[in-house]
Scaffold this motif. Structure first.
Motif, mmCIF file in Angstrom:
data_model
loop_
_atom_site.group_PDB
_atom_site.id
_atom_site.type_symbol
_atom_site.label_atom_id
_atom_site.label_comp_id
_atom_site.label_asym_id
_atom_site.label_seq_id
_atom_site.Cartn_x
_atom_site.Cartn_y
_atom_site.Cartn_z
ATOM 1 N N ASN A 73 0.838 -1.199 0.000
ATOM 2 C CA ASN A 73 0.000 0.000 0.000
ATOM 3 C C ASN A 73 0.874 1.250 0.000
ATOM 4 O OD1 ASN A 73 -1.955 1.945 0.253
ATOM 5 N ND2 ASN A 73 -2.900 1.088 2.105
ATOM 6 N N MET A 74 0.910 1.923 -1.127
ATOM 7 C CA MET A 74 1.702 3.153 -1.254
ATOM 8 C C MET A 74 0.884 4.381 -0.883
ATOM 9 S SD MET A 74 4.560 1.851 -2.228
ATOM 10 C CE MET A 74 5.535 3.227 -2.870
ATOM 11 N N ASP A 75 -0.381 4.213 -0.517
ATOM 12 C CA ASP A 75 -1.254 5.348 -0.214
ATOM 13 C C ASP A 75 -2.124 5.027 0.998
ATOM 14 O OD1 ASP A 75 -2.726 7.689 -0.247
ATOM 15 O OD2 ASP A 75 -3.997 7.061 -1.928
ATOM 16 N N VAL A 76 -1.504 4.945 2.164
ATOM 17 C CA VAL A 76 -2.265 4.589 3.370
ATOM 18 C C VAL A 76 -3.208 5.724 3.793
ATOM 19 C CG1 VAL A 76 -0.590 2.910 4.224
ATOM 20 C CG2 VAL A 76 -0.338 5.324 4.837
ATOM 21 N N ALA A 77 -2.853 6.956 3.463
ATOM 22 C CA ALA A 77 -3.783 8.061 3.751
ATOM 23 C C ALA A 77 -5.047 7.911 2.912
ATOM 24 C CB ALA A 77 -3.116 9.405 3.481
ATOM 25 N N GLY A 78 -4.880 7.446 1.684
ATOM 26 C CA GLY A 78 -6.026 7.251 0.802
ATOM 27 C C GLY A 78 -6.959 6.154 1.294
ATOM 28 N N THR A 79 -6.390 5.051 1.798
ATOM 29 C CA THR A 79 -7.250 3.963 2.274
ATOM 30 C C THR A 79 -7.909 4.317 3.611
ATOM 31 O OG1 THR A 79 -5.235 2.851 3.091
ATOM 32 C CG2 THR A 79 -6.151 2.094 1.001
ATOM 33 N N LEU A 80 -7.216 5.096 4.457
ATOM 34 C CA LEU A 80 -7.892 5.570 5.671
ATOM 35 C C LEU A 80 -9.040 6.512 5.295
ATOM 36 C CD1 LEU A 80 -8.304 5.952 8.696
ATOM 37 C CD2 LEU A 80 -6.501 7.704 8.652
ATOM 38 N N ALA A 81 -8.783 7.405 4.335
ATOM 39 C CA ALA A 81 -9.838 8.323 3.895
ATOM 40 C C ALA A 81 -11.032 7.547 3.336
ATOM 41 C CB ALA A 81 -9.291 9.286 2.849
ATOM 42 N N ALA A 82 -10.756 6.456 2.610
ATOM 43 C CA ALA A 82 -11.850 5.642 2.059
ATOM 44 C C ALA A 82 -12.662 4.996 3.178
ATOM 45 C CB ALA A 82 -11.277 4.573 1.129
ATOM 46 N N GLY A 286 -1.796 -12.482 -3.690
ATOM 47 C CA GLY A 286 -2.424 -13.433 -4.592
ATOM 48 C C GLY A 286 -3.347 -12.731 -5.566
ATOM 49 N N THR A 287 -4.509 -13.293 -5.748
ATOM 50 C CA THR A 287 -5.452 -12.723 -6.719
ATOM 51 C C THR A 287 -6.399 -11.710 -6.083
ATOM 52 O OG1 THR A 287 -7.005 -14.532 -6.313
ATOM 53 C CG2 THR A 287 -5.412 -14.819 -8.103
ATOM 54 N N ARG A 288 -6.301 -11.517 -4.779
ATOM 55 C CA ARG A 288 -7.228 -10.600 -4.105
ATOM 56 C C ARG A 288 -6.715 -9.168 -4.153
ATOM 57 N NH1 ARG A 288 -8.667 -12.681 1.709
ATOM 58 N NH2 ARG A 288 -10.505 -11.368 1.390
ATOM 59 N N GLN A 289 -7.615 -8.232 -4.187
ATOM 60 C CA GLN A 289 -7.254 -6.834 -4.141
ATOM 61 C C GLN A 289 -6.928 -6.425 -2.716
ATOM 62 O OE1 GLN A 289 -10.554 -4.651 -5.738
ATOM 63 N NE2 GLN A 289 -10.127 -5.235 -7.850
ATOM 64 N N LEU A 290 -6.073 -5.394 -2.583
ATOM 65 C CA LEU A 290 -5.685 -4.919 -1.259
ATOM 66 C C LEU A 290 -6.901 -4.600 -0.391
ATOM 67 C CD1 LEU A 290 -3.649 -3.842 0.844
ATOM 68 C CD2 LEU A 290 -3.733 -1.638 -0.382
ATOM 69 N N LYS A 291 -7.890 -3.936 -0.976
ATOM 70 C CA LYS A 291 -9.037 -3.500 -0.176
ATOM 71 C C LYS A 291 -9.855 -4.660 0.375
ATOM 72 C CE LYS A 291 -9.543 1.155 -2.034
ATOM 73 N NZ LYS A 291 -10.441 2.133 -2.712
ATOM 74 N N ALA A 292 -9.658 -5.866 -0.172
ATOM 75 C CA ALA A 292 -10.354 -7.031 0.375
ATOM 76 C C ALA A 292 -9.812 -7.410 1.743
ATOM 77 C CB ALA A 292 -10.236 -8.212 -0.582
ATOM 78 N N TYR A 293 -8.628 -6.898 2.082
ATOM 79 C CA TYR A 293 -8.009 -7.192 3.371
ATOM 80 C C TYR A 293 -8.218 -6.068 4.383
ATOM 81 C CZ TYR A 293 -5.349 -10.927 1.051
ATOM 82 O OH TYR A 293 -4.985 -12.050 0.354
ATOM 83 N N LEU A 294 -8.686 -4.922 3.929
ATOM 84 C CA LEU A 294 -8.793 -3.751 4.794
ATOM 85 C C LEU A 294 -10.254 -3.535 5.181
ATOM 86 C CD1 LEU A 294 -6.493 -1.333 2.741
ATOM 87 C CD2 LEU A 294 -5.834 -3.093 4.401
ATOM 88 N N GLY A 295 -10.473 -2.897 6.328
ATOM 89 C CA GLY A 295 -11.860 -2.690 6.687
ATOM 90 C C GLY A 295 -12.077 -1.937 7.978
ATOM 91 N N ILE A 296 -13.334 -1.858 8.351
ATOM 92 C CA ILE A 296 -13.768 -1.190 9.578
ATOM 93 C C ILE A 296 -14.729 -2.123 10.306
ATOM 94 C CG2 ILE A 296 -13.467 1.130 8.659
ATOM 95 C CD1 ILE A 296 -16.453 1.212 8.080
#
Length: 316
Positions: A73-82, A286-296
């Motif tokens: 993840n090169m944009d952790v601010a972006g994923t927190l904002a999401a 693997g074949t999963r996208q990064l956002k599949a591992y991130l959440g709230i």
């Protein structure tokens, strides 16, 4: 079971982790007497009823690691904002949001600035914080506590009552022990004993901590050395929910009336306990996208029940 924990089924770990379960996106967990009951994604009627009956709700965000600039993840601010945008988009805002630590990656002032700017935009009445070990680098947490602390106690721990439940925020990232295990210390444990004394056993208790308050995988420091004493003060209550971050994935365990939940990160995943050479960012997704591992995580208190409900949601 979510794929997050598929690797848990390795010899020698299955028995230790047999009480754990993994929640996928939208899975709703209802707790009664410390026992979780899951509602699948398709069970919208039950989920909607639980939401309608909620007397209050809050959202847990964890391990944003602002300042981290590496794969995956090169944009952790972006994923927190999401993640925060998802919270703000809800028809009914949560009563509060709690960040359970590792706001930053290196405790730099500019990293704390970024977190503060992002968190102040989320639609809720109140935002609470506890530190992770990445937030106390170099100054034993002085900068963190100055900007994000509740200032109830010199050590940074605090408690409050809300909606009939009692909330306890513990600090277990100072004075780390062997292998990086968390530590509460005598002063905090004495405070916890006094804080809980005199409260009715029917009071729902919710505990926040960064590191797991159960021995999830001590070889990687995924636990708190003296959490056993804390549990002796908590186990008399009819419903205790313990929420933490640190390991960047969902794991759950039930011990009597105490239910432990670890949370996903908003920055990057880590390996399952004991799988691979050690903890750290999981670069091969693997074949999963990064956002599949991130959440709230949504937490609701349901009218007429002692327990709270917990539902995890991924960003994908």
């Amino acid at each position: 079971m979510s794929n997050d924990n598929a690797a848990n089924d390795v010899p020698g770990r299955r028995r230790i982790l047999k009480c754990m379960a993994a929640a996928g996106a939208g899975t709703l967990w209802l707790m009664n007497g410390g026992v979780l009951k899951a509602y699948a994604m398709g069970d919208e009627a039950s989920a909607a009823q639980a939401a309608a009956d909620a007397s209050f709700s809050f959202v847990q965000v964890s391990d944003s690691h602002i300042g981290f600039k590496h794969e995956p993840n090169m944009d952790v601010a972006g994923t927190l904002a999401a993640a925060l945008a998802r919270i703000s988009a809800r028809p009914t805002p949560p009563d509060f949001v709690v960040h359970t630590g590792d706001l930053t990656h290196l405790s730099r002032p500019d990293e704390f600035d970024t977190v503060a700017q992002l968190m102040q935009g989320v639609k809720t009445q109140r935002v609470l914080f506890i530190p992770g070990e990445h937030d106390v680098i170099g100054d034993n947490g002085a900068a963190f506590f100055q900007r994000f602390g509740q200032k109830q106690n010199a050590g940074g721990w605090y408690s409050f009552d809300y909606g009939g439940a009692h909330f306890v925020a513990l600090i277990n990232v100072l004075n780390l022990k062997s292998n990086g295990l968390g530590y509460l210390g005598e002063d905090q444990l004495a405070w916890l004993k006094k804080d809980l004394a005199g409260r009715s056993a029917e009071t729902p208790i919710v505990v926040f901590g960064h590191m797991p308050l159960w021995p999830l995988y001590a070889a990687w420091g995924w636990g708190t050395e003296d959490s056993g004493e804390a549990m002796t003060y908590l186990k008399r209550f009819g419903s205790v929910t313990v929420l933490n971050g640190h390991i960047h994935q969902i794991q759950q365990k039930v011990e009597g009336t105490v239910t432990f939940h670890t949370a996903r990160s908003t920055a990057y995943p880590q390996p399952a306990p004991g799988v691979g050479t050690g903890p750290g960012p999981l670069k091969d997704l693997g074949t999963r996208q990064l956002k599949a591992y991130l959440g709230i995580r949504d937490v609701q208190h349901v009218q007429g029940q002692d327990a709270v409900t917990v539902a995890d949601e991924v960003l994908a």
